[in-house]
Design a protein around this motif. Structure first.
Motif, short mmCIF file in Angstrom:
data_model
loop_
_atom_site.label_atom_id
_atom_site.label_comp_id
_atom_site.label_asym_id
_atom_site.label_seq_id
_atom_site.Cartn_x
_atom_site.Cartn_y
_atom_site.Cartn_z
N ASP A 173 0.07 -22.82 -7.26
CA ASP A 173 0.39 -21.49 -7.78
C ASP A 173 -0.86 -20.62 -7.82
O ASP A 173 -0.82 -19.42 -7.51
CB ASP A 173 0.99 -21.58 -9.18
N ILE A 174 -1.99 -21.21 -8.21
CA ILE A 174 -3.25 -20.46 -8.29
C ILE A 174 -3.66 -19.96 -6.91
O ILE A 174 -4.09 -18.81 -6.75
CB ILE A 174 -4.35 -21.33 -8.91
N ASP A 175 -3.50 -20.80 -5.91
CA ASP A 175 -3.84 -20.40 -4.55
C ASP A 175 -3.02 -19.19 -4.11
O ASP A 175 -3.55 -18.24 -3.52
CB ASP A 175 -3.62 -21.56 -3.58
N GLU A 176 -1.73 -19.21 -4.40
CA GLU A 176 -0.87 -18.09 -4.03
C GLU A 176 -1.18 -16.84 -4.84
O GLU A 176 -1.15 -15.72 -4.33
CB GLU A 176 0.61 -18.47 -4.20
N LEU A 177 -1.49 -17.03 -6.11
CA LEU A 177 -1.82 -15.89 -6.97
C LEU A 177 -3.09 -15.20 -6.49
O LEU A 177 -3.20 -13.97 -6.55
CB LEU A 177 -1.97 -16.36 -8.42
N CYS A 178 -4.07 -15.96 -6.03
CA CYS A 178 -5.31 -15.37 -5.52
C CYS A 178 -5.03 -14.47 -4.32
O CYS A 178 -5.63 -13.39 -4.19
CB CYS A 178 -6.31 -16.46 -5.16
N LYS A 179 -4.12 -14.89 -3.46
CA LYS A 179 -3.75 -14.05 -2.31
C LYS A 179 -3.10 -12.75 -2.78
O LYS A 179 -3.39 -11.67 -2.25
CB LYS A 179 -2.82 -14.82 -1.39
N LEU A 180 -2.19 -12.87 -3.75
CA LEU A 180 -1.51 -11.68 -4.28
C LEU A 180 -2.52 -10.75 -4.94
O LEU A 180 -2.48 -9.53 -4.74
CB LEU A 180 -0.44 -12.11 -5.28
N GLN A 181 -3.42 -11.31 -5.74
CA GLN A 181 -4.42 -10.49 -6.41
C GLN A 181 -5.25 -9.70 -5.41
O GLN A 181 -5.49 -8.49 -5.61
CB GLN A 181 -5.33 -11.38 -7.25
N TYR A 182 -5.68 -10.36 -4.35
CA TYR A 182 -6.54 -9.68 -3.39
C TYR A 182 -5.80 -8.55 -2.67
O TYR A 182 -6.38 -7.49 -2.41
CB TYR A 182 -7.10 -10.67 -2.36
N SER A 183 -4.53 -8.75 -2.38
CA SER A 183 -3.76 -7.69 -1.73
C SER A 183 -3.65 -6.46 -2.64
O SER A 183 -3.76 -5.32 -2.18
CB SER A 183 -2.38 -8.19 -1.33
N ILE A 184 -3.46 -6.71 -3.93
CA ILE A 184 -3.38 -5.60 -4.89
C ILE A 184 -4.72 -4.91 -5.04
O ILE A 184 -4.82 -3.67 -5.07
CB ILE A 184 -2.86 -6.10 -6.25
N LEU A 185 -5.79 -5.69 -5.12
CA LEU A 185 -7.13 -5.12 -5.29
C LEU A 185 -7.54 -4.30 -4.08
O LEU A 185 -8.21 -3.26 -4.21
CB LEU A 185 -8.13 -6.24 -5.56
N THR A 186 -7.16 -4.74 -2.90
CA THR A 186 -7.45 -3.98 -1.69
C THR A 186 -6.79 -2.60 -1.76
O THR A 186 -7.42 -1.58 -1.43
CB THR A 186 -6.96 -4.73 -0.44
N ASN A 187 -5.55 -2.56 -2.19
CA ASN A 187 -4.85 -1.28 -2.36
C ASN A 187 -5.50 -0.43 -3.44
O ASN A 187 -5.71 0.78 -3.28
CB ASN A 187 -3.39 -1.52 -2.70
N ALA A 188 -5.84 -1.06 -4.55
CA ALA A 188 -6.44 -0.34 -5.68
C ALA A 188 -7.72 0.37 -5.27
O ALA A 188 -7.97 1.52 -5.65
CB ALA A 188 -6.72 -1.31 -6.83
N ALA A 189 -8.54 -0.31 -4.48
CA ALA A 189 -9.80 0.29 -4.04
C ALA A 189 -9.55 1.53 -3.20
O ALA A 189 -10.31 2.51 -3.27
CB ALA A 189 -10.61 -0.74 -3.25
N ARG A 190 -8.51 1.53 -2.43
CA ARG A 190 -8.20 2.67 -1.55
C ARG A 190 -7.61 3.86 -2.33
O ARG A 190 -7.61 4.99 -1.82
CB ARG A 190 -7.24 2.23 -0.45
N TYR A 191 -7.13 3.61 -3.53
CA TYR A 191 -6.57 4.70 -4.33
C TYR A 191 -7.64 5.50 -5.06
O TYR A 191 -7.36 6.56 -5.62
CB TYR A 191 -5.58 4.14 -5.35
N LEU A 192 -8.88 4.99 -5.08
CA LEU A 192 -9.94 5.64 -5.86
C LEU A 192 -10.52 6.87 -5.16
O LEU A 192 -10.71 6.90 -3.94
CB LEU A 192 -11.08 4.65 -6.11
N LYS A 193 -10.87 7.86 -5.97
CA LYS A 193 -11.68 8.98 -5.50
C LYS A 193 -13.13 8.53 -5.41
O LYS A 193 -13.51 7.50 -5.98
CB LYS A 193 -11.58 10.15 -6.50
N TYR A 205 0.83 -1.20 0.00
CA TYR A 205 0.00 0.00 0.00
C TYR A 205 0.87 1.26 0.00
O TYR A 205 1.83 1.37 0.75
CB TYR A 205 -0.91 0.00 1.22
N ASP A 206 0.53 2.21 -0.86
CA ASP A 206 1.23 3.48 -0.99
C ASP A 206 0.28 4.60 -0.56
O ASP A 206 -0.63 4.97 -1.29
CB ASP A 206 1.69 3.69 -2.43
N GLU A 207 0.51 5.14 0.62
CA GLU A 207 -0.40 6.14 1.17
C GLU A 207 -0.47 7.39 0.32
O GLU A 207 -1.50 8.08 0.30
CB GLU A 207 0.03 6.50 2.60
N THR A 208 0.60 7.70 -0.42
CA THR A 208 0.60 8.91 -1.25
C THR A 208 -0.41 8.83 -2.39
O THR A 208 -0.76 9.86 -2.98
CB THR A 208 2.00 9.17 -1.84
#
Length: 449
Positions: free
Chosen positions: A369-389, A332-335
């Motif tokens: 690999d799919i199981d691990e990728l799902c975890k990575l995807q969710y962490s990125i999506l959580t950050n992405a949602a917080r970046y939105l106006k 997560y990038d707070e900026t």
């Protein structure tokens, strides 16, 4: 000039590929770059034989085992690859004479200093010819189309056996190539005429996104196309273009509703830059007046090497409205909090929707690999949602078709407080494009994450 032995080049690629952890595409591209000076037909043969041999590995070994006293599992790597290459030519390359396939395989055994096995190679291949002419009978669809059984089982469980059959059978062989016309520089007519002048025929796609052209596989070599180098078009699949078209339609509405002229779009996993350039082209072509550009795309990825690929495409397409930087999307990038009008999250995935284009991926990916990728995807999506106006848009996409990485992941995004606008799943073999999934979300005004 001494004639290049194309089969020896292919053998060397395949032996290197056979080493644990080696991916095929970088190896093949490096060799094709090295031999850029040779005849285009020889380059095409190298590519076709290399990719075809890897794509059909399971079937090739089955055919060989039917006629050989020594089974493929006991063969040394050099002999095994020589035989695989030759069997592919004998069974799947109609334009290669049997005599050439056999004689050149025997010659490769000599070049690799295993003359004592030349008779063995010749005998196995003669047996393959007889078996082929009698009619090859495969024990199951997975063997026939060289699909690991667990992948077929996943496709069948998620989409039914009829679709699973189509997905693996239709992933073989050539697929059409889709082009995205750079709307900031030209239109479909202009790009089509430029390609026609280079001897490349194109067609529009009924009911497809605007600025989309299609051409037959094998005819177009982008790096050798003047119109490509001028940035008039980029190669991007129909499925991916459809996702970006959906985002752009909704973003146009957002621009009007919010009276925005300084749109900020963040592309979190941007390399090689296809979606970045798509959005930058849209924003560049869409102006609030004759001089003012509408917004900027911020393209991020995890390394400088990945940014280099983005830079190449941005420069080629003549885009001045892209900014880029190194960022780990899972951190997560707070900026960036609340800064984006739209976020593009085209995420790392199993790639099981593009097994027809990345022919070795089906052998490398595992369920774990799919199981691990799902975890990575969710962490990125959580950050992405917080970046939105407030009111901002999130596009989530993956080039795969497993339920965990598509519909189930999408429901988790809804759980973050975003509202789903649309979604679509493309299945290779059932749709005229790669397997692909996208979902578009909006953060409603006042929603807190």
């Amino acid at each position: 000039m001494k004639r290049i032995n194309t089969r020896q080049i292919v053998l060397d690629i395949l032996l290197q590929y056979g080493k644990e952890g080696t991916m095929l595409r970088p190896l093949l591209n490096a060799v094709l770059d090295k031999y850029a000076y040779i005849d285009i037909r020889d380059r095409a043969f190298i590519k076709s034989l290399t990719e075809g041999t890897v794509e059909r590995l399971i079937a090739l070994d089955y055919i060989t085992d039917r006629v050989s006293n020594i089974k493929t599992g006991r063969m040394k790597p050099v002999i095994l690859m020589i035989i695989r290459m030759a069997v592919y030519q004998l069974v799947f390359m109609d334009h290669v004479p049997d005599s050439a396939a056999v004689n050149e395989a025997v010659k490769l055994a000599h070049l690799k200093h295993i003359d004592g096995l030349k008779g063995f190679v010749n005998g196995v291949l003669r047996g393959v010819i007889t078996y082929r002419d009698e009619g090859i009978v495969y024990p199951d669809i997975c063997t026939e189309y060289s699909c690991p059984g667990w992948i077929y089982d996943r496709f069948a469980a998620d989409h039914g056996t009829d679709k699973a059959d189509r997905m693996i059978s239709m992933s073989m062989g050539s697929m059409p190539v889709y082009l995205r016309v750079n709307r900031s520089l030209t239109d479909t007519k202009g790009a089509s005429e430029a390609l026609e002048a280079e001897g490349i025929s194109t067609e529009t796609v009924p009911d497809g996104p605007p600025y989309l052209l299609r051409t037959a596989a094998g005819g177009l070599i982008p790096g050798r196309s003047e119109s490509f180098n001028k940035g008039l078009y980029s190669v991007q699949d129909l499925s991916s273009q459809s996702a970006m078209d959906e985002l752009w339609k909704q973003l146009e509405v957002y621009i009007i509703e919010h009276r925005k002229v300084d749109i900020n779009v963040i592309d979190l996993c941007a390399s090689p830059g296809g979606k970045t350039c798509y959005m930058a082209e849209c924003l560049s072509a869409y102006r609030t007046n004759d001089t003012e550009e509408t917004g900027t795309v911020y393209a991020y990825d995890i390394s400088d090497k990945k940014l280099e690929r983005i830079d190449e495409n941005v420069e080629r397409c003549g885009l001045a409205n892209v900014r880029r930087g190194v960022r780990d999307a899972s951190v997560y990038d707070e900026t960036l909090s609340g800064k984006a009008d739209a976020v593009i999250a085209d995420l790392p995935c199993s790639g099981l929707g593009v097994i027809g284009r990345k022919v070795d991926i089906k052998y490398r990916i595992k369920q774990a690999d799919i199981d691990e990728l799902c975890k990575l995807q969710y962490s990125i999506l959580t950050n992405a949602a917080r970046y939105l106006k407030d009111g901002g848009l999130l596009l989530f996409s993956v080039c795969t078709v497993t339920k965990e990485e598509t519909y189930e992941q999408s429901e988790k995004i809804v759980g973050l407080g975003l509202h789903k606008i649309s979604e679509r799943l493309f299945l290779q073999g059932c749709d005229p494009c790669d397997g692909f999934y996208y979902a578009l979300f909006r953060k409603k005004d006042g929603d807190a994450l």
